[in-house]
Design a protein around this motif. Structure first.
Motif, PDB file in Angstrom:
ATOM      1  N   ASP A   1       0.828  -1.215   0.000  1.00  0.00           N
ATOM      2  CA  ASP A   1       0.000   0.000   0.000  1.00  0.00           C
ATOM      3  C   ASP A   1       0.859   1.260   0.000  1.00  0.00           C
ATOM      4  O   ASP A   1       0.484   2.276  -0.598  1.00  0.00           O
ATOM      5  CB  ASP A   1      -0.938  -0.001   1.211  1.00  0.00           C
ATOM      6  CG  ASP A   1      -2.000  -1.087   1.127  1.00  0.00           C
ATOM      7  OD1 ASP A   1      -2.162  -1.663   0.033  1.00  0.00           O
ATOM      8  OD2 ASP A   1      -2.655  -1.359   2.150  1.00  0.00           O
ATOM      9  N   THR A   2       2.003   1.207   0.660  1.00  0.00           N
ATOM     10  CA  THR A   2       2.902   2.362   0.674  1.00  0.00           C
ATOM     11  C   THR A   2       3.474   2.620  -0.715  1.00  0.00           C
ATOM     12  O   THR A   2       3.516   3.772  -1.189  1.00  0.00           O
ATOM     13  CB  THR A   2       4.041   2.136   1.683  1.00  0.00           C
ATOM     14  OG1 THR A   2       3.488   1.923   2.985  1.00  0.00           O
ATOM     15  CG2 THR A   2       4.964   3.344   1.727  1.00  0.00           C
TER      16      THR A   2
ATOM     17  N   HIS B   1      -6.169   2.074   0.424  1.00  0.00           N
ATOM     18  CA  HIS B   1      -6.985   2.361   1.605  1.00  0.00           C
ATOM     19  C   HIS B   1      -7.834   1.162   2.035  1.00  0.00           C
ATOM     20  O   HIS B   1      -8.752   1.315   2.851  1.00  0.00           O
ATOM     21  CB  HIS B   1      -7.907   3.560   1.336  1.00  0.00           C
ATOM     22  CG  HIS B   1      -7.205   4.873   1.325  1.00  0.00           C
ATOM     23  ND1 HIS B   1      -6.221   5.175   0.413  1.00  0.00           N
ATOM     24  CD2 HIS B   1      -7.334   5.970   2.117  1.00  0.00           C
ATOM     25  CE1 HIS B   1      -5.776   6.415   0.647  1.00  0.00           C
ATOM     26  NE2 HIS B   1      -6.419   6.907   1.665  1.00  0.00           N
ATOM     27  N   ALA B   2      -7.516  -0.013   1.528  1.00  0.00           N
ATOM     28  CA  ALA B   2      -8.393  -1.165   1.756  1.00  0.00           C
ATOM     29  C   ALA B   2      -7.914  -2.089   2.865  1.00  0.00           C
ATOM     30  O   ALA B   2      -8.622  -3.021   3.231  1.00  0.00           O
ATOM     31  CB  ALA B   2      -8.530  -1.971   0.455  1.00  0.00           C
TER      32      ALA B   2
ATOM     33  N   GLN C   1      -0.102   5.642   6.022  1.00  0.00           N
ATOM     34  CA  GLN C   1       1.186   5.476   5.357  1.00  0.00           C
ATOM     35  C   GLN C   1       1.055   5.721   3.864  1.00  0.00           C
ATOM     36  O   GLN C   1       1.916   6.348   3.242  1.00  0.00           O
ATOM     37  CB  GLN C   1       1.731   4.066   5.591  1.00  0.00           C
ATOM     38  CG  GLN C   1       2.112   3.778   7.024  1.00  0.00           C
ATOM     39  CD  GLN C   1       0.978   3.155   7.834  1.00  0.00           C
ATOM     40  OE1 GLN C   1      -0.190   3.484   7.638  1.00  0.00           O
ATOM     41  NE2 GLN C   1       1.332   2.258   8.742  1.00  0.00           N
ATOM     42  N   ALA C   2      -0.037   5.222   3.287  1.00  0.00           N
ATOM     43  CA  ALA C   2      -0.263   5.389   1.853  1.00  0.00           C
ATOM     44  C   ALA C   2      -0.457   6.856   1.496  1.00  0.00           C
ATOM     45  O   ALA C   2       0.009   7.321   0.447  1.00  0.00           O
ATOM     46  CB  ALA C   2      -1.484   4.574   1.416  1.00  0.00           C
ATOM     47  N   THR C   3      -1.139   7.594   2.367  1.00  0.00           N
ATOM     48  CA  THR C   3      -1.388   9.013   2.104  1.00  0.00           C
ATOM     49  C   THR C   3      -0.091   9.815   2.119  1.00  0.00           C
ATOM     50  O   THR C   3       0.159  10.645   1.244  1.00  0.00           O
ATOM     51  CB  THR C   3      -2.377   9.588   3.137  1.00  0.00           C
ATOM     52  OG1 THR C   3      -3.629   8.901   3.029  1.00  0.00           O
ATOM     53  CG2 THR C   3      -2.600  11.075   2.892  1.00  0.00           C
TER      54      THR C   3
ATOM     55  N   VAL D   1       1.777  11.875  -0.981  1.00  0.00           N
ATOM     56  CA  VAL D   1       2.320  13.240  -0.938  1.00  0.00           C
ATOM     57  C   VAL D   1       3.786  13.251  -1.369  1.00  0.00           C
ATOM     58  O   VAL D   1       4.221  14.124  -2.131  1.00  0.00           O
ATOM     59  CB  VAL D   1       2.166  13.834   0.476  1.00  0.00           C
ATOM     60  CG1 VAL D   1       2.857  15.188   0.564  1.00  0.00           C
ATOM     61  CG2 VAL D   1       0.691  13.964   0.843  1.00  0.00           C
ATOM     62  N   LEU D   2       4.552  12.251  -0.910  1.00  0.00           N
ATOM     63  CA  LEU D   2       5.965  12.165  -1.278  1.00  0.00           C
ATOM     64  C   LEU D   2       6.123  11.943  -2.784  1.00  0.00           C
ATOM     65  O   LEU D   2       6.994  12.549  -3.422  1.00  0.00           O
ATOM     66  CB  LEU D   2       6.638  11.028  -0.508  1.00  0.00           C
ATOM     67  CG  LEU D   2       8.130  10.803  -0.789  1.00  0.00           C
ATOM     68  CD1 LEU D   2       8.929  12.047  -0.424  1.00  0.00           C
ATOM     69  CD2 LEU D   2       8.638   9.594  -0.010  1.00  0.00           C
TER      70      LEU D   2
END
Length: 250
Positions: A34-35, A223-224, A230-232, A236-237
């Protein structure tokens, strides 16, 4: 022409690199998966906006045609969803889905879904390589897609290996999918050079297609599984990464 070949082979090569890495990993932990996907989603968002949509509006005074093209690009990918399943519902990453009744047909549908997205992705890069108003080609979109192609190549490999497909045949399938992007790059470049009026429309169309894939496929998947924070931050990164690349290359 050399720049177009570099873009095409770069996108293809990134997918192949991801596929080779995927041969050694049958499954990624959800947190890491997810990351990575979150980072790729940020890359795709920035690439579509900075590399495609903004140049499309800058290239013509008829902004309404660009806006319509963006919507058409999203609708085109939406139509593909009627004939292919959602990626986030069939990735097979959940342990409970690794059962004996999983059929090869279901896995091949998953691979087909990725393959169908490769052509418009390549077109997006090809259109962005068309010099506007005599200027230089824009490498932002090609760089963004190449970055996200590496983990996507890994995603292609994993379900096929789990379904029992041999490593050699799995790699050949991944290579064929990567070559679809080469065809897409040249198709997008050819359409973008037909006329100056068509170029902003193609840029908008490709940008809309990329926005749709990011919102409908990539973000929901990140998001599941309970790792949305962490994914958000990874998103952004990824977004910042493309902005910095654009500043450096521009």
């Amino acid at each position: 022409m050399i720049q177009v070949w570099i873009s095409a082979l770069g996108l293809c090569g990134a997918t192949v690199i991801g596929s080779v890495i995927g041969l050694f990993f049958r499954e990624l932990p959800h947190k890491l998966n997810d990351t990575i996907l979150g980072f790729c989603a940020g890359v795709m968002l920035a690439s579509s906006a900075i590399g495609l949509i903004l140049p499309a509006f800058d290239g013509t005074n008829q902004w309404w045609w660009v806006a319509l093209s963006i919507m058409c690009g999203a609708l085109f990918l939406n139509l593909l969803d009627f004939v292919t399943p959602h990626l986030h519902s069939i990735t097979g990453l959940d342990p409970e889905q690794h059962n004996n009744d999983r059929t090869l047909d279901r896995v091949l549908l998953f691979v087909l879904a990725i393959a169908l997205h490769k052509l418009p992705e390549g077109m997006a890069a090809g259109v962005s390589m068309t010099p506007a108003d005599g200027g230089a080609a824009d490498w932002t979109v090609s760089m963004g897609i190449a970055i996200q192609n590496i983990p996507e190549g890994m995603v292609i490999i994993a379900p096929l290996l789990l379904a029992g497909v041999s490593r050699v045949r799995t790699f050949c399938i991944a290579l064929f999918i990567a070559l679809l992007e080469v065809a897409g790059v040249w198709l997008g470049f050819a359409l973008g050079t037909i006329s100056e009026l068509l170029l902003p429309m193609m840029l908008g169309f490709a940008g809309g297609a990329m926005l749709y894939v990011t919102s409908d496929e990539m973000i929901p998947e990140t998001h599941a599984h309970g790792y949305q924070k962490q994914a958000t931050y990874a998103l952004v990164l990824g977004f910042i990464t493309i902005i910095l690349l654009q500043k450096t290359l521009g």
